[in-house]
Design an enzyme around this catalytic site. Structure first.
Site: not given
Ligand code: NAP
Length: 271
Positions: A40, A84, A107
């Site tokens: 990322k 995460q 997300d």
């Protein structure tokens, strides 16, 4: 696509005074999570998005993590917040995801974004499902009217991708661990999306000739130790009209969609 986004982002300092800022929080030292977070960060560099990675030990308390998120929610120069997953067992993942401001939920996991997707309202669409539809479009696959089979019903992949396929007028069957005669259901598929998390689970006898196969799984091959998907790629590739490799297929497109979501969250604030 990343090059186009980079061109777009390069115009932002002059237009808006700064570039988008994505903050990624990584708790603990899981190697797979570390690798995803590195990916990322690299994508942010390519696109020109500012990236901050906050590393915290696995011993962090839920409250400490909530406090970090509250600070990022309040920071006007943070556009995207990504925690995460998975988190250590003592931390309630749902509570953490719910704490992220919906407008910074790049997300697309926040319940308000999930609900908006099902209500067909504007929302941030989760990166992997969004990426899967993008891959189908880029491969020139007509979705409308097709029989799509999705194996897996998780909140982050299976269910949202099924919803997106439905919204594109596919006829969708969602399969799971209790599905009877999975192979027969899969053979009906014109588009088969597999998101289970079991190495090479889908074998050639489960796939009809000409099927479009999207392999979401990320696993270690027990024999070679190499990364592999949920699909037996070598056996199915000759039968499939389109098939995504692992690694190199859905994963990179997921990250591209994360960049896109970050830009969208940034732009939404500039209005
Ligand atoms: P998950 O939450 O563990 O869900 C797995 C799904 O597979 C469940 O719905 C489960 O059914 C179903 N399943 C398990 N065994 C099955 C079987 N024998 N037959 C049929 N269905 C079965 O996993 P996830 O988070 O959706 O992730 C799935 C895979 O995608 C993992 O390998 C993950 O690492 C990968 N992934 C990749 C990306 C990417 O960007 N490339 C992103 C996210 C996830 P039940 O509901 O009945 O338990």
């Amino acid at each position: 696509m990343k090059a186009e986004m980079a061109e777009q982002v390069a115009t932002f300092p002059q237009k808006y005074g700064r570039v988008p800022h994505l903050v990624v929080i990584l708790v603990g030292e899981d190697p797979a999570s570390q690798s995803y977070v590195r990916g990322k960060g690299k994508a942010c560099e390519v696109v020109g998005i500012k990236n901050t990675t906050i590393l915290k030990p696995a011993s962090i308390t839920e409250q400490e993590l909530l406090d970090i998120i509250a600070g990022l929610n309040a920071d006007p120069e943070v556009d995207g917040i990504l925690v995460q997953l998975p988190l250590p067992d003592h931390i309630n993942e749902a509570r953490i995801i719910n704490a992220i401001d919906k407008s910074k939920d790049v997300d697309g996991f926040h319940p308000l974004n999930v609900a908006a997707l099902w209500m067909k309202e504007p929302c941030t669409v989760a990166c992997t499902p969004k990426g899967i539809i993008r891959m189908l479009d880029e491969a020139g696959v007509e979705i409308k009217g097709k029989r799509a089979v999705v194996i897996g019903r998780s909140q982050i992949v299976g269910l949202p991708v099924a919803k997106l396929l439905l919204d594109r007028n596919a006829t969708v069957t969602i399969c799971h661990s209790r599905t009877k005669d999975l192979a027969a259901v899969c053979r009906e598929a014109e588009i088969l999306v597999v998101a289970i998390g079991r190495p090479k689970f889908v074998t050639a006898d489960m796939v009809s000739d000409g099927t479009v196969v999207i392999d979401v799984g990320v696993n270690r091959d027990p024999e070679t130790g190499k990364l592999c998907g949920d699909v037996d790629f070598d056996a199915i590739e000759p039968k499939a009209s389109v098939i995504t490799p692992v690694p190199g297929g859905v994963g990179p497109m997921t990250i591209t969609c994360l960049m896109e979501n970050t830009i969208e969250c940034f732009l939404a604030k500039q209005k």
